[in-house]
Design an enzyme around this catalytic site. Structure first.
Site, short mmCIF file in Angstrom:
data_model
loop_
_atom_site.label_atom_id
_atom_site.label_comp_id
_atom_site.label_asym_id
_atom_site.label_seq_id
_atom_site.Cartn_x
_atom_site.Cartn_y
_atom_site.Cartn_z
N CYS A 95 0.82 -1.20 -0.03
CA CYS A 95 -0.19 -0.08 0.00
C CYS A 95 0.85 1.29 0.06
O CYS A 95 1.56 1.40 1.08
CB CYS A 95 -0.98 -0.08 1.24
SG CYS A 95 -1.79 1.46 1.41
N HIS B 82 -3.11 -4.29 -10.76
CA HIS B 82 -3.69 -3.17 -11.04
C HIS B 82 -4.54 -3.06 -12.51
O HIS B 82 -3.67 -3.80 -13.36
CB HIS B 82 -3.01 -1.89 -11.02
CG HIS B 82 -2.55 -1.48 -9.57
ND1 HIS B 82 -3.31 -0.75 -8.72
CD2 HIS B 82 -1.65 -2.01 -8.71
CE1 HIS B 82 -2.76 -0.76 -7.67
NE2 HIS B 82 -1.77 -1.26 -7.44
N GLU C 146 -10.60 0.83 -5.28
CA GLU C 146 -9.58 -0.07 -4.87
C GLU C 146 -10.08 -1.58 -4.50
O GLU C 146 -11.21 -1.84 -3.89
CB GLU C 146 -9.11 0.45 -3.64
CG GLU C 146 -7.99 1.69 -3.87
CD GLU C 146 -6.99 1.68 -2.49
OE1 GLU C 146 -6.73 0.80 -1.70
OE2 GLU C 146 -6.91 3.01 -2.18
N CYS D 192 -4.53 6.28 -4.28
CA CYS D 192 -4.18 5.10 -4.13
C CYS D 192 -2.48 5.41 -4.69
O CYS D 192 -2.49 5.45 -5.68
CB CYS D 192 -4.83 4.16 -5.00
SG CYS D 192 -4.04 2.37 -4.96
N GLY E 131 -1.66 2.49 -6.91
CA GLY E 131 -2.42 2.68 -8.43
C GLY E 131 -1.70 3.74 -9.13
O GLY E 131 -1.71 3.71 -10.18
N1 API Z 1 -6.45 -2.01 -1.83
C1 API Z 1 -5.08 -2.04 -2.25
C2 API Z 1 -4.29 -2.02 -0.88
C3 API Z 1 -4.08 -0.44 -0.63
C4 API Z 1 -3.32 0.13 -1.87
C5 API Z 1 -3.55 1.70 -1.86
N2 API Z 1 -4.22 2.37 -0.75
C6 API Z 1 -2.35 2.21 -2.06
O1 API Z 1 -2.07 3.41 -1.68
O2 API Z 1 -1.43 1.56 -2.85
C7 API Z 1 -5.08 -3.68 -2.70
O3 API Z 1 -5.89 -4.45 -2.12
O4 API Z 1 -4.27 -3.95 -3.50
#
Ligand code: API
Length: 284
Positions: free
Chosen positions: A70, A165, A215, A224, A227
């Site tokens: 994350c 992604h 997400e 994100c 992302g």
């Molecule tokens: N929901 C994402 C994890 C958090 C990623 C996001 N909050 C970031 O800042 O990279 C997943 O399940 O891969």
């Protein structure tokens, strides 16, 4: 149980230091992240000791699923370490994550620059189950991968930053994209055995991309980090942008650098919003 609430570009987290205590973290994440019955957050983070790095980080999405990495959470954790002087005044540190080791620099103006690892493109690394035609890809970016969502054909590029992604480049303003309808379906599409995060991206110029994110395990968030990194990588490979790009998200802007081969670097700030005490013991 004491916790700290942090945010970066509007992506918000509750951070716990378990101090050796074990809990049902997925269930606690579901509970603490609830926007009405809990503290409210996109995710629950744990700061843990590490034998390989200064600290280890675990991240659980609001639905209780554990993610490999994350980007915004990493920056928030590093900000927490700096504010609490857990490493004195050191401005460089390393964090162990499920996606591997990540390294960070803390600048005096509050910006934090972290490595986000090398992007991955092989079908099994995303992972994407429906093998695209190998002659088109063989380790290169899987672009224009077709998804049929409610009789709408959505073409996506696939990048793993340790987490999956799927990125849809569109020419219209991202605000007009039906992210709730499409993102919720892409996340659970049968092509993605581990589900996926979904980004819709509009190239503004060779240094700026506007992005909204659905997400995995959360839904639409204001920002994100992984992302933003994945979008910048795909856009560079497709020739839309250069090696440094600003990703404009609803909650703020992140800087992403990639030399086209090695680690992606992600830069942004983070903020402690408040500290609290978790008093609830029943599960929803
Ligand atoms: N929901 C994402 C994890 C958090 C990623 C996001 N909050 C970031 O800042 O990279 C997943 O399940 O891969």
């Amino acid at each position: 149980m004491k916790f700290t609430k942090l945010q970066s570009v509007g992506n918000d987290f509750v951070l716990l230091d378990p101090q050796g205590e074990e809990q049902d973290w997925p269930k606690l994440a579901l509970h603490m992240c609830h926007r009405h019955f809990g503290a409210g957050a996109d995710g629950l983070m744990l700061i843990l000791p590490s034998e390989k790095a200064d600290f280890r980080m675990r991240i659980f999405n609001a639905d209780g699923s554990e993610a490999e990495i994350c980007g915004n959470g990493l920056r928030c954790l590093i900000h927490y370490i700096a504010v609490n002087k857990l490493l004195g005044n050191r401005d460089e540190l390393s964090i162990e994550t499920l996606a591997g080791m990540r390294h960070a620099q803390i600048f005096k103006d509050g910006r934090i620059r972290t490595t986000m690892g090398k992007p991955m493109f092989e079908a099994h690394q995303i992972p994407v189950a429906a093998e695209p035609d190998p002659k088109h890809y063989n380790g290169q970016l899987i672009s224009d991968f077709p998804l049929n969502i409610n009789n709408r054909r959505v073409l996506v590029s696939l990048v793993s930053m340790g987490n999956p992604h799927a990125i849809h480049f569109c020419t219209k303003p991202v605000e007009e994209f039906p992210l709730g309808e499409v993102g919720s379906q892409v996340e659970i599409h049968k092509a993605f055995p581990k589900r996926t995060n979904f980004e819709v991206a509009n190239i503004l110029d060779t240094e700026h991309i506007k992005v909204r994110v659905w997400e995995r395990g959360v839904g639409e968030t204001l920002g994100c980090g992984s992302g933003a990194s994945a979008v910048a990588v795909a856009a560079q490979i497709l020739g839309y942008v250069g090696k440094f790009v600003y990703i404009k998200l609803p909650g703020g802007t992140l800087g992403v650098e990639w030399d086209g081969h090695d680690d992606v670097y992600l830069t942004g700030k983070a903020e402690i919003i408040y500290t609290g005490e978790w008093l609830k013991d029943e599960i929803i």
